[in-house]
Motif scaffolding. Structure first.
Motif, PDB file in Angstrom:
ATOM      1  N   PHE A  59       0.859  -1.183   0.000  1.00 52.15           N
ATOM      2  CA  PHE A  59       0.000   0.000   0.000  1.00 52.15           C
ATOM      3  C   PHE A  59       0.893   1.230   0.000  1.00 52.15           C
ATOM      4  CE2 PHE A  59      -2.704  -3.282   1.824  1.00 52.15           C
ATOM      5  CZ  PHE A  59      -3.898  -3.085   1.152  1.00 52.15           C
ATOM      6  N   GLU A  60       0.880   1.948  -1.121  1.00 52.93           N
ATOM      7  CA  GLU A  60       1.689   3.155  -1.246  1.00 52.93           C
ATOM      8  C   GLU A  60       0.853   4.343  -0.787  1.00 52.93           C
ATOM      9  OE1 GLU A  60       3.005   3.390  -5.252  1.00 52.93           O
ATOM     10  OE2 GLU A  60       4.426   1.712  -5.055  1.00 52.93           O
ATOM     11  N   VAL A  61       1.356   5.043   0.212  1.00 55.72           N
ATOM     12  CA  VAL A  61       0.600   6.113   0.866  1.00 55.72           C
ATOM     13  C   VAL A  61       1.178   7.472   0.488  1.00 55.72           C
ATOM     14  CG1 VAL A  61      -0.118   7.096   3.076  1.00 55.72           C
ATOM     15  CG2 VAL A  61       0.051   4.609   2.810  1.00 55.72           C
ATOM     16  N   PHE A  62       0.305   8.331   0.039  1.00 59.85           N
ATOM     17  CA  PHE A  62       0.633   9.753  -0.104  1.00 59.85           C
ATOM     18  C   PHE A  62      -0.205  10.498   0.923  1.00 59.85           C
ATOM     19  CE2 PHE A  62      -0.616  13.911  -1.859  1.00 59.85           C
ATOM     20  CZ  PHE A  62       0.628  14.520  -1.868  1.00 59.85           C
ATOM     21  N   GLU A  63       0.441  10.973   1.971  1.00 57.20           N
ATOM     22  CA  GLU A  63      -0.300  11.540   3.091  1.00 57.20           C
ATOM     23  C   GLU A  63      -0.878  12.920   2.779  1.00 57.20           C
ATOM     24  OE1 GLU A  63       1.693   9.464   6.965  1.00 57.20           O
ATOM     25  OE2 GLU A  63       2.632  11.292   6.197  1.00 57.20           O
ATOM     26  N   GLY A  64      -0.169  13.696   2.006  1.00 55.35           N
ATOM     27  CA  GLY A  64      -0.661  15.037   1.711  1.00 55.35           C
ATOM     28  C   GLY A  64      -0.611  15.943   2.939  1.00 55.35           C
ATOM     29  N   GLY A  65      -0.985  17.153   2.748  1.00 57.29           N
ATOM     30  CA  GLY A  65      -0.995  18.112   3.846  1.00 57.29           C
ATOM     31  C   GLY A  65      -2.325  18.137   4.561  1.00 57.29           C
ATOM     32  N   VAL A  66      -2.320  18.798   5.704  1.00 55.71           N
ATOM     33  CA  VAL A  66      -3.536  18.937   6.498  1.00 55.71           C
ATOM     34  C   VAL A  66      -4.433  19.995   5.866  1.00 55.71           C
ATOM     35  CG1 VAL A  66      -4.463  19.621   8.737  1.00 55.71           C
ATOM     36  CG2 VAL A  66      -2.406  18.222   8.613  1.00 55.71           C
ATOM     37  N   ALA A  67      -5.686  19.626   5.675  1.00 55.40           N
ATOM     38  CA  ALA A  67      -6.665  20.589   5.174  1.00 55.40           C
ATOM     39  C   ALA A  67      -7.177  21.386   6.374  1.00 55.40           C
ATOM     40  CB  ALA A  67      -7.810  19.883   4.458  1.00 55.40           C
ATOM     41  N   GLU A  68      -6.632  22.579   6.543  1.00 52.26           N
ATOM     42  CA  GLU A  68      -6.972  23.382   7.703  1.00 52.26           C
ATOM     43  C   GLU A  68      -8.241  24.189   7.447  1.00 52.26           C
ATOM     44  OE1 GLU A  68      -3.379  25.535   7.681  1.00 52.26           O
ATOM     45  OE2 GLU A  68      -2.390  24.256   9.174  1.00 52.26           O
ATOM     46  N   VAL A  69      -8.855  24.594   8.520  1.00 52.82           N
ATOM     47  CA  VAL A  69     -10.014  25.465   8.427  1.00 52.82           C
ATOM     48  C   VAL A  69      -9.488  26.898   8.394  1.00 52.82           C
ATOM     49  CG1 VAL A  69     -12.148  26.210   9.519  1.00 52.82           C
ATOM     50  CG2 VAL A  69     -11.450  23.817   9.654  1.00 52.82           C
ATOM     51  N   GLU A  70      -9.489  27.489   7.227  1.00 56.29           N
ATOM     52  CA  GLU A  70      -8.931  28.830   7.075  1.00 56.29           C
ATOM     53  C   GLU A  70      -9.839  29.895   7.680  1.00 56.29           C
ATOM     54  OE1 GLU A  70      -6.033  29.529   6.013  1.00 56.29           O
ATOM     55  OE2 GLU A  70      -5.436  27.553   5.276  1.00 56.29           O
ATOM     56  N   ARG A  71     -11.128  29.670   7.582  1.00 57.33           N
ATOM     57  CA  ARG A  71     -12.049  30.694   8.103  1.00 57.33           C
ATOM     58  C   ARG A  71     -13.357  30.033   8.513  1.00 57.33           C
ATOM     59  NH1 ARG A  71     -16.206  33.315   6.021  1.00 57.33           N
ATOM     60  NH2 ARG A  71     -15.765  32.536   3.927  1.00 57.33           N
ATOM     61  N   ILE A  72     -13.914  30.499   9.637  1.00 54.77           N
ATOM     62  CA  ILE A  72     -15.227  30.061  10.092  1.00 54.77           C
ATOM     63  C   ILE A  72     -16.130  31.281  10.150  1.00 54.77           C
ATOM     64  CG2 ILE A  72     -16.558  29.004  11.956  1.00 54.77           C
ATOM     65  CD1 ILE A  72     -14.072  27.516  12.804  1.00 54.77           C
ATOM     66  N   GLY A  73     -17.200  31.229   9.418  1.00 60.10           N
ATOM     67  CA  GLY A  73     -18.132  32.349   9.393  1.00 60.10           C
ATOM     68  C   GLY A  73     -19.544  31.894   9.708  1.00 60.10           C
ATOM     69  N   PHE A  74     -20.406  32.865   9.936  1.00 57.43           N
ATOM     70  CA  PHE A  74     -21.801  32.589  10.268  1.00 57.43           C
ATOM     71  C   PHE A  74     -22.686  33.519   9.453  1.00 57.43           C
ATOM     72  CE2 PHE A  74     -19.223  31.374  13.841  1.00 57.43           C
ATOM     73  CZ  PHE A  74     -19.767  30.177  14.245  1.00 57.43           C
ATOM     74  N   SER A  75     -23.829  33.001   9.089  1.00 60.08           N
ATOM     75  CA  SER A  75     -24.806  33.785   8.340  1.00 60.08           C
ATOM     76  C   SER A  75     -26.151  33.686   9.049  1.00 60.08           C
ATOM     77  CB  SER A  75     -24.936  33.262   6.901  1.00 60.08           C
ATOM     78  OG  SER A  75     -25.955  33.943   6.203  1.00 60.08           O
ATOM     79  N   GLY A  76     -26.760  34.829   9.291  1.00 58.75           N
ATOM     80  CA  GLY A  76     -28.060  34.857   9.941  1.00 58.75           C
ATOM     81  C   GLY A  76     -28.012  35.159  11.420  1.00 58.75           C
ATOM     82  N   ASN A  77     -26.826  35.266  11.993  1.00 59.48           N
ATOM     83  CA  ASN A  77     -26.715  35.559  13.424  1.00 59.48           C
ATOM     84  C   ASN A  77     -26.764  37.064  13.656  1.00 59.48           C
ATOM     85  OD1 ASN A  77     -24.123  35.422  12.016  1.00 59.48           O
ATOM     86  ND2 ASN A  77     -23.183  35.936  13.979  1.00 59.48           N
ATOM     87  N   GLY A  78     -27.619  37.473  14.592  1.00 60.69           N
ATOM     88  CA  GLY A  78     -27.722  38.885  14.945  1.00 60.69           C
ATOM     89  C   GLY A  78     -27.515  39.145  16.413  1.00 60.69           C
ATOM     90  N   LYS A  79     -27.822  38.152  17.258  1.00 67.88           N
ATOM     91  CA  LYS A  79     -27.705  38.333  18.703  1.00 67.88           C
ATOM     92  C   LYS A  79     -26.276  38.157  19.187  1.00 67.88           C
ATOM     93  CE  LYS A  79     -32.137  38.879  19.119  1.00 67.88           C
ATOM     94  NZ  LYS A  79     -32.719  40.197  19.474  1.00 67.88           N
TER      95      LYS A  79
END
Length: 793
Positions: free
Chosen positions: A190-210
């Motif tokens: 089994f040849e493994v290519f691990e790749g890089g970590v897919a990071e969460v670059e930004r977390i946003g919200f839509s519809g929040n007012g309070k």
């Protein structure tokens, strides 16, 4: 006759050609380099029936011929069509035992020629660094010395890829390869290519007012990537974690009265480079509801609803939370048991009032099913004793079954911190009226051994070794031992605690401490020892009481009576030699966090006294008071906190010494050194802090975000402190040296302002205080900067 035979032979040859075209397998190739079967279907115009008197099988070495015949399903003398021959071919091929299959009619003989799949010689995994070989190999279905299966190998490759996806490496790829060996064997790689970590670059919200995006991001388990991404493991994108985040958001809004809150969707956009995600939570907050009328009702004749109504603590006008209702249900069901009302359940009935945005709560007492607990089975606790788990239950075998009580016990088991997982389930017992409670736990390490080093201008270089065990000998007891040494000080500590003495909600603890100072910057050295056993037990839902005995030892050492740099008071107190004090005491504690009704506001009150005179060298009463209040404002972005600490020392036999009196340090009154304020003996060459018999410190502070990403764990704060240390007995003041005087003996408040940096670092929560005294005395010892471990009250 010969012409007839010749014609018949020619016809057989034609039929043989047609059947071979129908069912003979061409060269197979599959994804792993071994092949995949292709069959050419016969034309409907050449349908032909066959009957074979014998079947010959070639190429099989491991698989028995009878097994192949059973897959083919063709009996001797059976008349079959070309389509049925094709079906037989498919059955043999689909058995997964053969790489290639050929079915060839040869007159009255059916030839089945097979090529078996090879045997796996060995399995290796290459290219992996983030996950160990043994961890990946444990998930494989393919095994050495078993028949190789392309489909299983492909499934294994997918399983290994998913192991990397759970770590946020969505670009990881696993490719299975085969290397042919002799004797029909292959090596599976089994040849493994691990790749890089897919990071969460930004977390946003839509519809929040309070609530702002910043406040909601603090609720989530997932964090945004930033400069500290190398040490933050929660900034990787994991789908399961996002699902958990959705539940956290629901709980957050629900506990704040937003009963209509919904998450309409979560958009996870993968960056073009496949190295980062952009998460957007689409929410609908709705309106905030408050508690309306709270009532208790029942149709059971034996229930006194007035009694239950008086026990209800939820009040109208308070922001509605399901936690409030759950706590009321638990409280009333416990009251029902105390009143001898078994199988009584409390069902909440919520009525919605949209006009005034309130929810009326009717707590209905009903008769539940007559079900008893047959037994409680505990499994998986290899170290922890059964009784440690069992005492988390308020019920025992034979008691009425209460699902709520079992859920609460499950939460208490998890809160112990002894187990990595704890699953508590109820199932039907030997009869429908009995249940068996299964507790399945998985142990986790509970001990720690830590080494540390330190350096300070006062104590020099130091080393610390601490051993602690939260589940000592599997009995649920706490044990710790620590040694802290430096060039100018040494301390030793030992603590033992039994949280459930005699199986009851009664904690027994023993503390043993000894410390010595040898400070070249001070005019004297000290030695202190303490032995203190204590009992702690609850008085109510939020109140506890501790009863204790204390044996104290103190000594003032290395004081030269001829040294002119030492004042008369210190010399006189050192001349008294060693002192032993014996006292009994108590501390009454009230903490709203115990019932957790409101995580935005918390109050803590403590009042304690120690009475010395049961033997020993002195008689005194030592009183300590502490009060803390905390709340969150501005959409819970800002935390406001106020605290008061005070103490008094009153001697009726003997006199206080510097080792007994209150010396306030920078952790209590910021801006000043330990012993930096309060009574002092001053002279031409003398500057001795004496401590005081009274102290009081009030602290006011605000903690708030400073614009940095939340995942950095850095926030700011402003504070204002005011406090004083004062009071010496006449006998103590009479010991002042000739030519010296006592200053700051009266109450004289110092005022300090400053700002703080809070950092939730990898080594623990740190706090950096930068202080500026507004009101001080010239002889005070200041400390403008202080680094401490941040603690929550």
């Amino acid at each position: 006759m010969a012409s007839v035979i010749s014609a018949r032979a020619a016809q057989i040859d034609k039929n043989k050609f047609r059947v071979r075209t129908a069912v003979q397998a061409v060269t197979l190739s599959f994804a792993l380099g071994l092949g995949a079967g292709v069959v050419t279907l016969p034309s409907p115009a050449v349908a032909q029936a066959y009957s074979f008197s014998s079947v010959r099988i070639e190429g099989n070495r491991r698989v028995d011929a009878s097994t192949i015949l059973s897959y083919a399903g063709i009996a001797r003398g059976q008349t079959v069509s070309g389509g049925e021959l094709n079906d037989a071919y498919q059955r043999v091929l689909n058995s997964g035992l053969f790489e290639r299959v050929e079915i060839v009619p040869q007159g009255s003989t059916l030839l089945i020629r097979v090529v078996e799949y090879p045997t796996i010689n060995r399995i290796s995994i290459e290219g992996n660094r983030r996950i160990k070989d043994e961890d990946l190999a444990a998930a494989l279905q393919s095994q050495p010395r078993r028949v190789f299966s392309p489909s299983v190998a492909e499934a294994d490759a997918q399983t290994l890829s998913e192991a990397y996806v759970t770590q946020g490496r969505v670009a990881a790829r696993v490719s299975p390869k085969v290397i042919r060996r002799s004797d029909n064997r292959v090596d599976l790689v089994f040849e493994v290519f691990e790749g890089g970590v897919a990071e969460v670059e930004r977390i946003g919200f839509s519809g929040n007012g309070k609530y702002t995006d910043r406040r909601l991001r603090r609720v989530l388990e997932t964090k945004q990537a930033g400069l500290l991404r190398a040490v933050i493991s929660k900034d990787t994108f994991i789908e399961d974690r996002v699902e958990f985040d959705k539940q956290l958001l629901r709980d957050f809004y629900s506990s704040r009265g937003y009963v209509d809150f919904r998450i309409t969707g979560v958009n996870a956009e993968l960056a073009q480079e496949r190295d980062g995600y952009f998460l957007t939570f689409n929410v609908e907050e709705g309106q905030q509801f408050r508690v309306g009328n709270v009532s208790v009702s029942s149709d059971l004749a034996e229930v006194d609803t007035a009694l239950f109504q008086r026990r209800v603590k939820m009040r109208s006008g308070k922001v509605y939370s399901p936690v409030l209702v759950e706590n009321e249900i638990a409280r009333l069901e416990k009251l029902a048991i105390q009143e001898g009302l078994n199988f009584v359940r409390v069902e909440p009935r919520i009525s919605r009032n949209d006009r005034d945005l309130s929810l009326d709560v009717d707590l209905v007492l009903t008769r539940g099913e007559r079900v008893f607990i047959e037994r409680i089975d505990i499994e998986g606790n290899t170290t922890t004793l059964d009784r440690v788990v069992r005492r988390q239950f308020d019920v025992v075998e034979g008691d009425p079954f209460n699902p709520r009580a079992v859920r609460e016990a499950a939460e208490r088991i998890r809160a112990l911190g002894f187990f990595a997982t704890a699953d508590v389930q109820a199932r039907e017992g030997s009869s429908p009226q009995q249940v068996i409670v299964d507790v399945d736990v998985e142990e986790q390490p509970t001990g720690s051994l830590s080494f540390g080093g330190s350096y300070s201008t006062t104590d020099g270089i130091g080393a610390a070794v601490t051993f602690s065990e939260r589940n000592f000998l599997g009995r649920g007891q706490f044990f710790s031992f620590g040694v802290n040494t430096a060039s100018s000080s040494r301390s030793y500590s030992l603590r033992f605690a039994e949280p459930a003495l005699l199986g009851r909600d009664l904690s027994l603890s023993f503390d043993l401490n000894y410390s010595e100072t040898d400070n070249l910057n001070a005019t004297f050295d000290t030695a202190k020892g303490l032995f203190q056993p204590a009992l702690t037990f609850p008085l109510s839902e939020a109140t506890s009481l501790q009863l204790r005995y204390s044996a104290r030892y103190s000594d003032i050492r290395n004081v030269d009576p001829t040294d002119t740099d030492i004042g008369g008071i210190i010399k006189a107190e050192a001349a008294e030699g060693e002192r032993f004090d014996s006292s009994v005491g108590y501390t009454l504690n009230f903490d709203t966090a115990r019932f957790g009704l409101d995580d935005k506001t918390r109050y803590l009150l403590e009042f304690g006294q120690d009475f010395a005179g049961l033997g020993g060298d002195s008689t005194y009463v030592r009183t300590n008071v502490r009060a803390v209040a905390q709340t969150k404002v501005f959409s819970e972005e800002v935390t406001l906190r106020a605290s008061l600490d005070a103490g008094a020392l009153s001697y009726s036999g003997g006199e206080s010494r510097v080792t007994d009196r209150f010396l306030v340090g920078p952790n209590q009154l910021r801006g000043f050194d330990y012993g930096g304020i309060g009574p002092r003996e001053m002279g031409p060459d003398v500057d001795d802090p004496l401590g005081g018999e009274y102290f009081a410190v009030a602290r006011f502070e605000a903690e708030f975000p400073i614009g940095l990403p939340d995942e950095y764990g850095i926030s700011g704060g402003l504070f204002y402190d005011v406090g004083s240390v004062w009071g010496l007995s006449d006998a103590t003041k009479a010991k002042v040296g000739a030519g010296n005087s006592i200053v700051s003996e009266e109450f004289d408040a110092r005022h300090v302002v400053g700002f703080s940096i809070f950092w939730d670092s990898a080594i623990g929560p740190l706090r950096l205080n930068f202080s500026e005294p507004l009101k001080k005395r010239d002889f005070d010892d200041e400390r403008r900067f202080n680094l401490t471990v941040s603690t929550q009250f």
